[in-house]
Design a protein around this motif. Structure first.
Motif, PDB file in Angstrom:
ATOM      1  N   PHE A 119      32.760  38.943  41.493  1.00  0.00           N
ATOM      2  CA  PHE A 119      33.823  38.302  41.008  1.00  0.00           C
ATOM      3  C   PHE A 119      34.686  39.036  39.828  1.00  0.00           C
ATOM      4  O   PHE A 119      35.916  38.956  39.775  1.00  0.00           O
ATOM      5  N   ALA A 120      33.830  39.740  39.065  1.00  0.00           N
ATOM      6  CA  ALA A 120      34.569  40.290  38.025  1.00  0.00           C
ATOM      7  C   ALA A 120      35.354  41.462  38.675  1.00  0.00           C
ATOM      8  O   ALA A 120      36.814  41.481  38.134  1.00  0.00           O
ATOM      9  N   PHE A 121      34.781  42.422  39.201  1.00  0.00           N
ATOM     10  CA  PHE A 121      35.808  43.231  40.080  1.00  0.00           C
ATOM     11  C   PHE A 121      36.883  42.976  40.733  1.00  0.00           C
ATOM     12  O   PHE A 121      37.921  43.177  40.732  1.00  0.00           O
ATOM     13  N   ASN A 122      36.623  41.912  41.625  1.00  0.00           N
ATOM     14  CA  ASN A 122      37.669  41.563  42.690  1.00  0.00           C
ATOM     15  C   ASN A 122      38.865  40.601  41.983  1.00  0.00           C
ATOM     16  O   ASN A 122      39.924  40.786  42.474  1.00  0.00           O
ATOM     17  N   SER A 123      38.290  40.005  40.932  1.00  0.00           N
ATOM     18  CA  SER A 123      39.350  39.226  40.432  1.00  0.00           C
ATOM     19  C   SER A 123      40.104  40.039  39.611  1.00  0.00           C
ATOM     20  O   SER A 123      41.476  39.596  39.120  1.00  0.00           O
ATOM     21  N   THR A 124      39.768  41.091  39.000  1.00  0.00           N
ATOM     22  CA  THR A 124      40.418  42.122  38.194  1.00  0.00           C
ATOM     23  C   THR A 124      41.434  43.240  39.110  1.00  0.00           C
ATOM     24  O   THR A 124      42.406  43.272  39.397  1.00  0.00           O
ATOM     25  N   ILE A 125      40.192  44.257  39.278  1.00  0.00           N
ATOM     26  CA  ILE A 125      40.798  45.292  40.078  1.00  0.00           C
ATOM     27  C   ILE A 125      41.353  44.982  41.323  1.00  0.00           C
ATOM     28  O   ILE A 125      42.164  45.546  42.210  1.00  0.00           O
ATOM     29  N   GLY A 126      40.597  44.031  42.233  1.00  0.00           N
ATOM     30  CA  GLY A 126      40.974  43.662  43.262  1.00  0.00           C
ATOM     31  C   GLY A 126      42.014  42.630  43.492  1.00  0.00           C
ATOM     32  O   GLY A 126      42.194  41.843  44.344  1.00  0.00           O
ATOM     33  N   LEU A 127      42.759  42.381  42.132  1.00  0.00           N
ATOM     34  CA  LEU A 127      44.027  41.780  42.009  1.00  0.00           C
ATOM     35  C   LEU A 127      44.040  40.052  42.473  1.00  0.00           C
ATOM     36  O   LEU A 127      44.373  39.703  43.560  1.00  0.00           O
ATOM     37  N   GLY A 128      42.871  39.540  41.830  1.00  0.00           N
ATOM     38  CA  GLY A 128      42.751  38.193  42.095  1.00  0.00           C
ATOM     39  C   GLY A 128      41.894  37.990  43.471  1.00  0.00           C
ATOM     40  O   GLY A 128      42.144  36.792  43.924  1.00  0.00           O
ATOM     41  N   PHE A 130      42.239  39.536  46.162  1.00  0.00           N
ATOM     42  CA  PHE A 130      43.057  40.079  47.190  1.00  0.00           C
ATOM     43  C   PHE A 130      42.310  41.271  47.936  1.00  0.00           C
ATOM     44  O   PHE A 130      42.564  41.271  49.278  1.00  0.00           O
ATOM     45  N   PHE A 131      41.758  41.986  47.071  1.00  0.00           N
ATOM     46  CA  PHE A 131      40.963  43.219  47.798  1.00  0.00           C
ATOM     47  C   PHE A 131      39.461  42.992  47.406  1.00  0.00           C
ATOM     48  O   PHE A 131      39.300  42.704  46.182  1.00  0.00           O
ATOM     49  N   ASP A 132      38.819  43.238  48.483  1.00  0.00           N
ATOM     50  CA  ASP A 132      37.196  43.153  48.022  1.00  0.00           C
ATOM     51  C   ASP A 132      36.656  44.768  47.541  1.00  0.00           C
ATOM     52  O   ASP A 132      36.185  45.546  48.573  1.00  0.00           O
ATOM     53  N   VAL A 133      37.123  45.191  46.518  1.00  0.00           N
ATOM     54  CA  VAL A 133      36.843  46.583  46.033  1.00  0.00           C
ATOM     55  C   VAL A 133      35.216  46.620  45.521  1.00  0.00           C
ATOM     56  O   VAL A 133      34.955  47.740  45.908  1.00  0.00           O
ATOM     57  N   ALA A 134      34.502  45.627  45.471  1.00  0.00           N
ATOM     58  CA  ALA A 134      33.356  45.594  45.210  1.00  0.00           C
ATOM     59  C   ALA A 134      32.355  46.164  46.458  1.00  0.00           C
ATOM     60  O   ALA A 134      31.526  46.947  46.156  1.00  0.00           O
TER      61      ALA A 134
END
Lengths: 276, 221
Positions: A119-128, A130-134
């Motif tokens: 949640f922390a990664f995707n909400s920030t680096i993942g632009l809310g 939008f991207f599942d960077v985690a």
């Protein structure tokens, strides 16, 4: 946890919940025959409401055929895969606080931390969301819900239920759905039309990913209702186990000799069998 | 979303460092789980061969007809699966009450049914890759459970497929396939029992035959 915001609707709700939990607990006491009777276990499929369930199942199939499936097909036809993946990622991200809370309630710390980090990664680096960077750094989604939490707490699945519109379930998972609906921190921060939009989006998103699979399954089943019931039960059991291996079922090897032997036995006992 | 914050460029370097460290930690975790799969046994090799054969069938989909793929799939199934054990298990206790003629009819149609059904389900795939994760020895019948992942081009999350492998008559045979924790054997058994309970054994056999015919028509299209 506070229920303040939902206390009005919660009263009726609580009664239904209590009833369903009682059903689930009671059913739990009468399940699981001993493994040596495995040949007879197929009859232990806990579906006393099969008649009603089949009617509801047909109703859901009709709604699916005229509404949900066409919407999902239009969605797939209009929105390219990239866009659908973004929608799925956003919806999944909204689910992370609930995954986190349920993982905590199950004392699954690793999974709780995973959900929190996602949640922390995707909400920030993942632009809310939008991207599942985690996912890319090895933090795979650990889906948890209150039905699973109840299972971990020892509540049995109870009799199979087909819920109108919501589909395959059981008292435990129905309670789980309701509790998740009420306590989900994301839902609680939404206005009611936003909740509905999320619910509908989730439905179309989920359905769009199983268009071919469900079609093939229905076509290749000789009893689609029974197949779906079994798939649902095993799928939920697998989710509760978090994908760990289940205890293996006893599957006895049949040698050719035994195979033929049994046939000979049967010939000898055919008079007895036809009397039944 | 309140939790969503835009990272200002000034704070980025510190965070990036933290994330890099975390990423390395996480990667080394996943590295550890990969190296654990190094002790693949013979059972894993058997599944790898079988899986490669299946992937090959799907690979040149453009140059083959469904009938050809189905026939290749039938060979894989007959070579790799212990169909006698599977067919007997799937019928459960109804085997015991079936007449000899019904058993014979069931044996005649079962393999066709399984081939047709799974060839149809299987044929919608393409471009999949699979990886063997590990082999687990179970304490039932000395079976080995080979855990694999199928990576679909259409989805980021892999599908977990477990093969239950048993040594029968000196060779490896699959006795059950579990997809995301769902046993195909058990699912068919319950489905079959449901039909037998409602339509009787002969009605059930008719359903199986009808399904074989319906899939056969599909194959022509």
């Amino acid at each position: 946890m506070t229920f303040g915001a939902a206390s009005g609707t919660l009263k009726n709700f609580g009664r239904v919940l209590a009833l369903l939990v009682v059903l689930g607990v009671a059913a739990n006491c009468a399940s699981d025959p001993p493994p040596e009777d495995y040949d007879d276990q197929e009859y232990s499929v806990n579906d006393p409401l099969e008649g009603l369930n089949r009617v509801t199942f047909e109703f859901n199939q009709t709604v699916d055929a005229v509404l949900l499936k066409p919407m999902a097909e239009i969605y797939v036809g209009v929105v390219p895969k990239w866009g659908r993946d973004r929608v799925n990622d956003i919806l999944n991200n909204f689910g992370e606080p609930s995954n986190f809370a349920n993982a905590l309630l199950q004392w699954e710390m690793e999974r709780a931390v995973t959900s929190m980090l996602r949640f922390a990664f995707n909400s920030t680096i993942g632009l809310g969301g939008f991207f599942d960077v985690a996912e890319g750094i090895g933090l795979s989604r650990a889906s948890e819900d209150f039905g699973q939490t109840l299972a971990v707490w020892g509540v049995g699945e109870g009799p199979y239920l087909v819920l109108p519109l919501l589909g395959p379930s059981n008292p435990r998972d129905a309670v789980g759905l309701a509790v998740d609906w009420v306590i989900d921190p994301v839902s609680r921060s939404f206005r009611s039309h936003e909740k509905n939009q999320r619910f509908i989006a989730r439905g179309i998103d989920q359905r769009s990913r199983y268009i071919v699979d469900l079609e093939t399954l229905e076509e290749t089943s000789i009893d689609f209702y029974a197949a779906m019931r079994e798939l649902y039960r095993q799928h939920r059991a697998n989710e509760v186990r978090n994908g760990e291996l289940p205890p293996p079922l006893p599957i006895p090897s049949i040698t050719l000799e035994e195979f033929l032997d049994e046939e000979f036995d049967q010939t000898a006992a055919s008079g007895e069998a036809s009397e039944q | 979303m309140k939790a969503m914050t835009i990272i200002s460029p000034g704070r980025l370097s510190g965070r990036r460092h933290f994330i890099a460290v975390l990423a390395i930690l996480l990667f080394s975790f996943s590295g550890a789980s990969v190296s654990a799969s190094a002790n693949d046994g013979e059972a894993s090799e058997f599944i790898r061969d079988l899986g490669e054969r299946a992937v090959d069938v799907l690979r040149d989909k453009e140059n083959t007809t469904f009938a050809e793929r189905e026939s290749a799939f039938r060979n894989i199934l007959v070579d790799g699966f212990h169909l006698r054990t599977i067919s007997r298990f799937v019928l459960g206790r109804h085997w015991r009450s079936a007449t000899k003629a019904q058993r014979q009819a069931y044996n005649d149609v079962f393999v066709d049914f399984i081939v047709r059904v799974y060839a149809s389900r299987f044929d919608s795939y393409g471009g999949e890759q699979f990886e063997i994760l590990k082999a687990v020895n179970s304490d039932v019948e000395g079976d080995t459970i080979v855990r694999t992942h199928i990576l679909r081009p259409s989805s980021s999350s892999p599908i977990g497929v477990d093969y239950r492998v048993r040594v029968i008559d000196g060779g490896y045979k699959v006795v059950d396939v579990t997809v995301e924790g769902i046993s195909m054997l058990h699912t068919h058994r319950v489905e079959f029992a449901s039909v037998i309970n409602r339509k009787g054994m002969d009605g059930f056999l008719d359903e199986l035959r009808a399904q074989v015919v319906a899939r056969g028509k599909n194959a022509v299209n």
